[in-house]
Motif scaffolding. Structure first.
Motif, PDB file in Angstrom:
ATOM      1  N   LEU A 352       0.819  -1.214   0.000  1.00 26.61           N
ATOM      2  CA  LEU A 352       0.000   0.000   0.000  1.00 26.61           C
ATOM      3  C   LEU A 352       0.852   1.263   0.000  1.00 26.61           C
ATOM      4  O   LEU A 352       0.485   2.278  -0.603  1.00 26.61           O
ATOM      5  CB  LEU A 352      -0.931   0.009   1.209  1.00 26.61           C
ATOM      6  CG  LEU A 352      -2.108  -0.967   1.190  1.00 26.61           C
ATOM      7  CD1 LEU A 352      -2.937  -0.819   2.447  1.00 26.61           C
ATOM      8  CD2 LEU A 352      -2.976  -0.772  -0.048  1.00 26.61           C
ATOM      9  N   LYS A 353       1.997   1.206   0.668  1.00 34.38           N
ATOM     10  CA  LYS A 353       2.888   2.359   0.703  1.00 34.38           C
ATOM     11  C   LYS A 353       3.626   2.556  -0.618  1.00 34.38           C
ATOM     12  O   LYS A 353       4.215   3.615  -0.848  1.00 34.38           O
ATOM     13  CB  LYS A 353       3.910   2.188   1.825  1.00 34.38           C
ATOM     14  CG  LYS A 353       3.317   2.267   3.229  1.00 34.38           C
ATOM     15  CD  LYS A 353       4.392   2.046   4.282  1.00 34.38           C
ATOM     16  CE  LYS A 353       3.815   2.089   5.683  1.00 34.38           C
ATOM     17  NZ  LYS A 353       4.857   1.824   6.714  1.00 34.38           N
ATOM     18  N   ASN A 354       3.604   1.520  -1.460  1.00 35.11           N
ATOM     19  CA  ASN A 354       4.386   1.562  -2.711  1.00 35.11           C
ATOM     20  C   ASN A 354       3.542   1.049  -3.873  1.00 35.11           C
ATOM     21  O   ASN A 354       3.945   0.144  -4.606  1.00 35.11           O
ATOM     22  CB  ASN A 354       5.639   0.716  -2.562  1.00 35.11           C
ATOM     23  CG  ASN A 354       6.561   1.204  -1.468  1.00 35.11           C
ATOM     24  OD1 ASN A 354       7.389   2.070  -1.686  1.00 35.11           O
ATOM     25  ND2 ASN A 354       6.410   0.638  -0.264  1.00 35.11           N
ATOM     26  N   LYS A 355       2.355   1.638  -4.044  1.00 30.34           N
ATOM     27  CA  LYS A 355       1.403   1.128  -5.027  1.00 30.34           C
ATOM     28  C   LYS A 355       1.927   1.159  -6.455  1.00 30.34           C
ATOM     29  O   LYS A 355       1.635   0.271  -7.260  1.00 30.34           O
ATOM     30  CB  LYS A 355       0.104   1.933  -4.949  1.00 30.34           C
ATOM     31  CG  LYS A 355      -0.808   1.511  -3.812  1.00 30.34           C
ATOM     32  CD  LYS A 355      -2.138   2.234  -3.910  1.00 30.34           C
ATOM     33  CE  LYS A 355      -3.107   1.747  -2.862  1.00 30.34           C
ATOM     34  NZ  LYS A 355      -4.428   2.433  -2.954  1.00 30.34           N
ATOM     35  N   ASN A 356       2.679   2.174  -6.799  1.00 30.23           N
ATOM     36  CA  ASN A 356       3.039   2.370  -8.207  1.00 30.23           C
ATOM     37  C   ASN A 356       4.531   2.205  -8.473  1.00 30.23           C
ATOM     38  O   ASN A 356       5.067   2.795  -9.408  1.00 30.23           O
ATOM     39  CB  ASN A 356       2.580   3.755  -8.662  1.00 30.23           C
ATOM     40  CG  ASN A 356       1.079   3.930  -8.529  1.00 30.23           C
ATOM     41  OD1 ASN A 356       0.319   3.070  -8.949  1.00 30.23           O
ATOM     42  ND2 ASN A 356       0.668   5.037  -7.936  1.00 30.23           N
ATOM     43  N   ASN A 357       5.197   1.407  -7.649  1.00 26.98           N
ATOM     44  CA  ASN A 357       6.618   1.198  -7.894  1.00 26.98           C
ATOM     45  C   ASN A 357       6.985  -0.272  -7.752  1.00 26.98           C
ATOM     46  O   ASN A 357       6.132  -1.133  -7.539  1.00 26.98           O
ATOM     47  CB  ASN A 357       7.475   2.074  -6.977  1.00 26.98           C
ATOM     48  CG  ASN A 357       7.271   1.749  -5.499  1.00 26.98           C
ATOM     49  OD1 ASN A 357       6.919   0.631  -5.132  1.00 26.98           O
ATOM     50  ND2 ASN A 357       7.509   2.733  -4.642  1.00 26.98           N
TER      51      ASN A 357
END
Length: 567
Positions: A352-357
């Motif tokens: 969730l903290k890194n949705k797009n990486n």
């Protein structure tokens, strides 16, 4: 018994890629060992080099190639089969379907592994290089050059070799970044094997025990995949698709799992985790069927009456729906524990903290890969080249091995054997899929026209599921015009899905071959013949097809069996 792991694994590797001409012949091979790119004009030169360095440098004992199982390694095996006098290596190939998962090749006393990174990172190399933000990106070149690499090499050799070199450097950087994100020092054979490793290394706190073989066989009958069903065929103007946020991880997070040895029972034990052999009859056929039968030809078919094996979540839901149940026999666990809560919470929060990486991408892979590893079969079948007569005779005489000639002229044998797997805990895998099927069932309503494992497609009205971004809740995934003609056969808002057809364009070049009008024709009963360009798989190459040479295959596309468990 499956114990927690106490020590990390370590290894190193090189990356590999090949370029081929339109006729499938190898133009060049490149490898990168972390320091320099080395080029070879073909497999002969590569294997001569490998024999010289493999004993002294561990970087040459493992190779990674992206999509190598369907391309690069097929070419390599073809070369070895055609040159067995010059290169008398024993090798073993593990297949998943028609693709190579792993090759183990023996040069003297050294084992060299060839791994397909796509089995762990299922995305294009170009997308991965962007996602992981590595220094060396996969180059974009003109489509005219891409179609004929020989012409590309002749017209612009400097750019050609840079293109090939950048591919192996980029893959190496991606693999290193992947290891760093997950705090490991090795690259796995599959995502599932990595997920199991991480669970055992960092989250498993108790010993987990296998069930007896006869109970394992009993439970295996209850192990099945997701619910895929077309309730209503037709063309619809306004479809909404809702997906569960991380379906399998969500049930692993919120449910306790069976541990210890189960006891045999003859009646249903409410409130206890159990698996039962039952007969069932669902009188109310205005609702979708709760239970199913499993066949080799059609997989799961949801039906109103039958006989089968089910875990308690499905039986409990069936009883709530008024289904008549006759218990024939069953097994119940007296103990349970929240085995996966910490595992799922850790990786889901990180995702969730890194949705797009890249971190979020890695966490998603790990979360969705663990449960299936507990259902891995102990029966193993491999293709092995055996050139030594004594070695072959030794295998044939060993009662633990079944040896069949696969292709005598190639010295290839299919070897089947059973090997104990500590992590085969079939009760964990089967219980997970049972919980997931009921999670989906609870979202089915009269306006649902299609469902697939973790999604429902509705044609009008309200959706009954709870919508939020929390794990286990639902989200609106897609919407628009849709055409539905059967299981795994639909067109939605420009996106096409058709069972048995993996790609809808010519090897990724952008030409869409199945269009909206085609779905409408099939919906109305027409059969369409379509040509698709493909590469031969390993078994086709063994039978004589040239490796890496694309060819056209014709498939007849027609309306699938219209399966609906709703009246």
């Amino acid at each position: 018994m499956l114990k927690p792991l106490k020590r990390d694994r370590k290894n190193c590797f090189s990356t590999l890629d090949i370029e081929t001409a339109p006729d499938g012949s190898v133009l060049d091979i490149a490898i990168f060992n972390g320091e320099k790119v080395t080029y070879f004009t073909g497999w002969r030169e590569f294997f001569i080099y490998l024999q010289a360095v493999v004993s002294d440098d561990k970087r040459y004992q493992k190779f990674l190639a992206h999509s190598g199982g369907g391309f690069d390694y097929v070419s390599m095996i073809e070369f070895l089969l055609n040159n067995k006098k010059d290169f008398r290596f024993t090798f073993e190939v593990i297949l998943s379907g028609s693709d190579i998962v792993l090759i183990e090749l023996f040069i003297g006393d050294k084992k060299v592994q060839f791994i397909d990174t796509y089995k762990t990172l299922p995305a294009s190399l170009a997308n991965l290089s962007e996602l992981f933000n590595v220094t060396t990106k996969k180059q974009k070149i003109e489509k005219s050059n891409y179609k004929d690499m020989r012409k590309f090499k002749t017209d612009d050799p400097d750019l050609y070799y840079k293109y090939l070199g950048d591919d192996v450097i980029s893959l190496f950087e991606i693999a290193i970044a992947f290891e760093k994100i997950l705090d490991i020092e090795f690259f796995p054979v599959t995502a599932a094997s990595l997920a199991l490793y991480l669970f055992r290394r960092k989250f498993q706190t108790i010993n987990l025990f296998k069930v007896k073989p006869e109970i394992d066989e009993f439970i295996s009958n209850a192990y099945a995949g997701g619910r895929v069903e077309c309730f209503e065929a037709g063309e619809f103007k306004d479809i909404k698709v809702y997906d569960v946020n991380s379906l399998y991880p969500s049930v692993m997070l919120t449910n306790e799992y069976p541990i210890g040895t189960p006891v045999k029972v003859s009646t249903f034990k409410s409130g206890k985790i159990g698996v039962y052999h039952i007969r069932f009859f669902q009188k109310d056929r205005t609702k979708p069927a709760v239970l199913w039968v499993k066949t080799k030809d059609s997989g799961l078919t949801f039906t109103y009456a039958g006989e089968g094996y089910f875990f308690n979540p499905e039986i409990e839901e069936a009883l709530r729906q008024g289904v008549e149940i006759e218990i024939l026999e069953g097994y119940v666990w007296l103990r349970s524990a929240n085995l996966f809560k910490d595992f799922v919470e850790y990786y889901y929060k990180l995702r969730l903290k890194n949705k797009n990486n890249a971190i979020g991408y890695c966490c998603k892979i790990i979360l969705n890969s663990l449960y299936g590893k507990f259902g891995q079969k102990e029966n193993k079948s491999v293709l092995r080249r055996i050139l030594d007569h004594d070695e072959l005779m030794k295998l044939i005489k060993n009662k633990n091995y079944e040896v069949k000639v696969y292709k005598a002229t190639a010295a290839l044998y299919e070897i089947t054997y059973n090997r104990p797997i500590d992590h085969r805990l079939i009760q964990l895998a089967a219980y997970t899929t049972s919980l997931a099927r009921i999670r989906l069932y609870q979202a089915l309503s009269d306006n649902v026209i299609y469902c697939d494992t973790d999604s429902v497609h509705i044609k009008d009205g309200n959706f009954r599921g709870r919508i939020s971004d929390k794990i286990g809740d639902w989200k609106l995934e897609n919407s628009g015009e849709g055409i539905y003609i059967g299981r795994k056969q639909y067109w939605l808002n420009g996106k096409a899905k058709f069972k048995g057809v993996k790609e809808f364009d010519i090897l990724g070049k952008g030409e869409v071959l199945i269009k909206k009008d085609d779905y409408l024709k099939i919906l109305n009963g027409e059969s369409l013949g379509k040509k698709f360009l493909s590469f031969p798989k390993l078994k086709s190459v063994i039978s004589g097809s040239p490796a890496c040479r694309p060819y056209f295959i014709t498939k007849t596309l027609e309306k699938g069996r219209y399966l609906s468990s709703r009246k």
